[in-house]
Scaffold this motif. Sequence first.
Motif, PDB file in Angstrom:
ATOM      1  N   VAL A   4      38.478-107.416 -82.777  1.00  0.00           N
ATOM      2  CA  VAL A   4      38.672-107.488 -81.326  1.00  0.00           C
ATOM      3  C   VAL A   4      39.200-106.218 -80.687  1.00  0.00           C
ATOM      4  N   SER A   5      39.583-105.248 -81.472  1.00  0.00           N
ATOM      5  CA  SER A   5      40.341-104.142 -80.916  1.00  0.00           C
ATOM      6  C   SER A   5      39.588-102.828 -80.956  1.00  0.00           C
ATOM      7  N   CYS A   6      40.283-101.806 -80.439  1.00  0.00           N
ATOM      8  CA  CYS A   6      39.733-100.458 -80.427  1.00  0.00           C
ATOM      9  C   CYS A   6      40.257 -99.675 -81.631  1.00  0.00           C
ATOM     10  N   GLN A   7      39.672 -98.536 -81.874  1.00  0.00           N
ATOM     11  CA  GLN A   7      40.037 -97.710 -83.018  1.00  0.00           C
ATOM     12  C   GLN A   7      41.490 -97.249 -82.937  1.00  0.00           C
ATOM     13  N   GLU A   8      41.983 -96.986 -81.736  1.00  0.00           N
ATOM     14  CA  GLU A   8      43.365 -96.516 -81.565  1.00  0.00           C
ATOM     15  C   GLU A   8      44.372 -97.523 -82.109  1.00  0.00           C
TER      16      GLU A   8
ATOM     17  N   LEU B  65      43.752 -99.888 -84.326  1.00  0.00           N
ATOM     18  CA  LEU B  65      43.566 -99.958 -85.784  1.00  0.00           C
ATOM     19  C   LEU B  65      44.216 -98.757 -86.470  1.00  0.00           C
ATOM     20  N   ASP B  66      44.102 -97.590 -85.873  1.00  0.00           N
ATOM     21  CA  ASP B  66      44.738 -96.400 -86.459  1.00  0.00           C
ATOM     22  C   ASP B  66      46.257 -96.547 -86.503  1.00  0.00           C
ATOM     23  N   LYS B  67      46.844 -97.043 -85.417  1.00  0.00           N
ATOM     24  CA  LYS B  67      48.308 -97.215 -85.381  1.00  0.00           C
ATOM     25  C   LYS B  67      48.748 -98.299 -86.364  1.00  0.00           C
ATOM     26  N   TYR B  68      47.960 -99.350 -86.491  1.00  0.00           N
ATOM     27  CA  TYR B  68      48.267-100.403 -87.469  1.00  0.00           C
ATOM     28  C   TYR B  68      48.212 -99.824 -88.884  1.00  0.00           C
ATOM     29  N   ASN B  69      47.140 -99.093 -89.178  1.00  0.00           N
ATOM     30  CA  ASN B  69      47.004 -98.496 -90.519  1.00  0.00           C
ATOM     31  C   ASN B  69      48.116 -97.501 -90.808  1.00  0.00           C
ATOM     32  N   ASP B  70      48.504 -96.711 -89.821  1.00  0.00           N
ATOM     33  CA  ASP B  70      49.589 -95.757 -89.999  1.00  0.00           C
ATOM     34  C   ASP B  70      50.886 -96.487 -90.359  1.00  0.00           C
ATOM     35  N   MET B  71      51.152 -97.586 -89.677  1.00  0.00           N
ATOM     36  CA  MET B  71      52.351 -98.369 -89.949  1.00  0.00           C
ATOM     37  C   MET B  71      52.290 -98.994 -91.344  1.00  0.00           C
ATOM     38  N   ILE B  72      51.161 -99.609 -91.672  1.00  0.00           N
ATOM     39  CA  ILE B  72      51.020-100.254 -92.982  1.00  0.00           C
ATOM     40  C   ILE B  72      51.105 -99.205 -94.095  1.00  0.00           C
ATOM     41  N   ASP B  73      50.466 -98.048 -93.912  1.00  0.00           N
ATOM     42  CA  ASP B  73      50.550 -96.977 -94.915  1.00  0.00           C
ATOM     43  C   ASP B  73      51.988 -96.494 -95.085  1.00  0.00           C
ATOM     44  N   PHE B  74      52.770 -96.589 -94.031  1.00  0.00           N
ATOM     45  CA  PHE B  74      54.184 -96.226 -94.125  1.00  0.00           C
ATOM     46  C   PHE B  74      54.973 -97.312 -94.869  1.00  0.00           C
ATOM     47  N   PHE B  75      54.611 -98.587 -94.649  1.00  0.00           N
ATOM     48  CA  PHE B  75      55.326 -99.710 -95.273  1.00  0.00           C
ATOM     49  C   PHE B  75      55.009 -99.896 -96.750  1.00  0.00           C
ATOM     50  N   ILE B  76      53.781 -99.620 -97.168  1.00  0.00           N
ATOM     51  CA  ILE B  76      53.368 -99.900 -98.550  1.00  0.00           C
ATOM     52  C   ILE B  76      54.282 -99.240 -99.581  1.00  0.00           C
ATOM     53  N   PRO B  77      54.612 -97.944 -99.484  1.00  0.00           N
ATOM     54  CA  PRO B  77      55.538 -97.367-100.467  1.00  0.00           C
ATOM     55  C   PRO B  77      56.938 -97.998-100.408  1.00  0.00           C
ATOM     56  N   LEU B  78      57.330 -98.467 -99.254  1.00  0.00           N
ATOM     57  CA  LEU B  78      58.633 -99.124 -99.135  1.00  0.00           C
ATOM     58  C   LEU B  78      58.628-100.471 -99.841  1.00  0.00           C
ATOM     59  N   VAL B  79      57.526-101.197 -99.691  1.00  0.00           N
ATOM     60  CA  VAL B  79      57.436-102.538-100.271  1.00  0.00           C
ATOM     61  C   VAL B  79      57.175-102.479-101.770  1.00  0.00           C
ATOM     62  N   TYR B  80      56.241-101.656-102.211  1.00  0.00           N
ATOM     63  CA  TYR B  80      55.790-101.701-103.607  1.00  0.00           C
ATOM     64  C   TYR B  80      56.402-100.623-104.501  1.00  0.00           C
ATOM     65  N   GLU B  81      56.819 -99.534-103.941  1.00  0.00           N
ATOM     66  CA  GLU B  81      57.301 -98.427-104.770  1.00  0.00           C
ATOM     67  C   GLU B  81      58.805 -98.204-104.661  1.00  0.00           C
ATOM     68  N   GLY B  82      59.479 -98.985-103.848  1.00  0.00           N
ATOM     69  CA  GLY B  82      60.923 -98.863-103.723  1.00  0.00           C
ATOM     70  C   GLY B  82      61.396 -97.639-102.963  1.00  0.00           C
TER      71      GLY B  82
ATOM     72  N   LEU C 279      52.602-101.321 -81.203  1.00  0.00           N
ATOM     73  CA  LEU C 279      52.747-102.187 -80.037  1.00  0.00           C
ATOM     74  C   LEU C 279      52.262-101.489 -78.761  1.00  0.00           C
ATOM     75  N   ASN C 280      52.597-100.227 -78.622  1.00  0.00           N
ATOM     76  CA  ASN C 280      52.168 -99.493 -77.434  1.00  0.00           C
ATOM     77  C   ASN C 280      50.657 -99.334 -77.370  1.00  0.00           C
ATOM     78  N   SER C 281      50.019 -99.128 -78.508  1.00  0.00           N
ATOM     79  CA  SER C 281      48.551 -99.032 -78.496  1.00  0.00           C
ATOM     80  C   SER C 281      47.934-100.392 -78.166  1.00  0.00           C
ATOM     81  N   MET C 282      48.572-101.480 -78.621  1.00  0.00           N
ATOM     82  CA  MET C 282      48.096-102.825 -78.266  1.00  0.00           C
ATOM     83  C   MET C 282      48.248-103.059 -76.766  1.00  0.00           C
ATOM     84  N   ARG C 283      49.372-102.632 -76.199  1.00  0.00           N
ATOM     85  CA  ARG C 283      49.598-102.797 -74.761  1.00  0.00           C
ATOM     86  C   ARG C 283      48.524-102.072 -73.950  1.00  0.00           C
ATOM     87  N   VAL C 284      48.216-100.858 -74.346  1.00  0.00           N
ATOM     88  CA  VAL C 284      47.178-100.093 -73.639  1.00  0.00           C
ATOM     89  C   VAL C 284      45.833-100.814 -73.765  1.00  0.00           C
TER      90      VAL C 284
END
Length: 193
Positions: free
Chosen positions: A134-138, A140-157, A173-178
């Motif tokens: 349903v969304s735009c690339q922007e 999705l990019d912000k979501y992926n950036d956040m998830i890529d930041f979280f993955i090492p925190l969750v799985y690699e300590g 959230l800001n990209s979703m608002r836009v």
Amino acid sequence: MNIEEIFKISAAIIASLGGGALLLGAFSHWLGGLWAKRMLQNERAKHEESLQRIKAKNEEALEDLKAQIDTLKQKELTRHFDKLAIYKDVIHIVSEILRELEAVAATKQSSISSEIEHSFALNRIKAYGYISLVSCQEVLDKYNDMIDFFIPLVYEGKQATWIEMREKADAMLNSMRVDLGINEGEVVYRGAR
């Protein structure tokens, strides 16, 4: 026959012919006026009929256009509400993992619970698919950036501050608002923690 009689006879002939000509002229004028009125009435009727046909076609075209606009408006509203529902689901998923990451970052707990880790693993992939639908690339990019930041925190300590985690979430959230058309500026956390 004298000259006087000739003048009288000539005057009578001229008068009789002139009167007929006058009557013929008057009759021609009256008949011409009647024909002109009838022709004008016929032309007006044809013109009115043409105007009615044009008006009917325009009204029909306007109704078709209104129906198309209503259909487009309904599709856009449905799409907007679908997008809003999906974004709410994504925020729920993100808030769950953020709660755990905050607890670890604040040393309230030593690690992320296995239940939350499993939920994160499963739901982050679902959220990716939902956003992609349903969304735009922007977004999705912000979501992926956040998830890529979280993955090492969750799985690699790996460690990160709460501010860094919150900034990644706020960017998404800001990209979703836009994307939703909320253009009153970015939201930023201004609290003390």
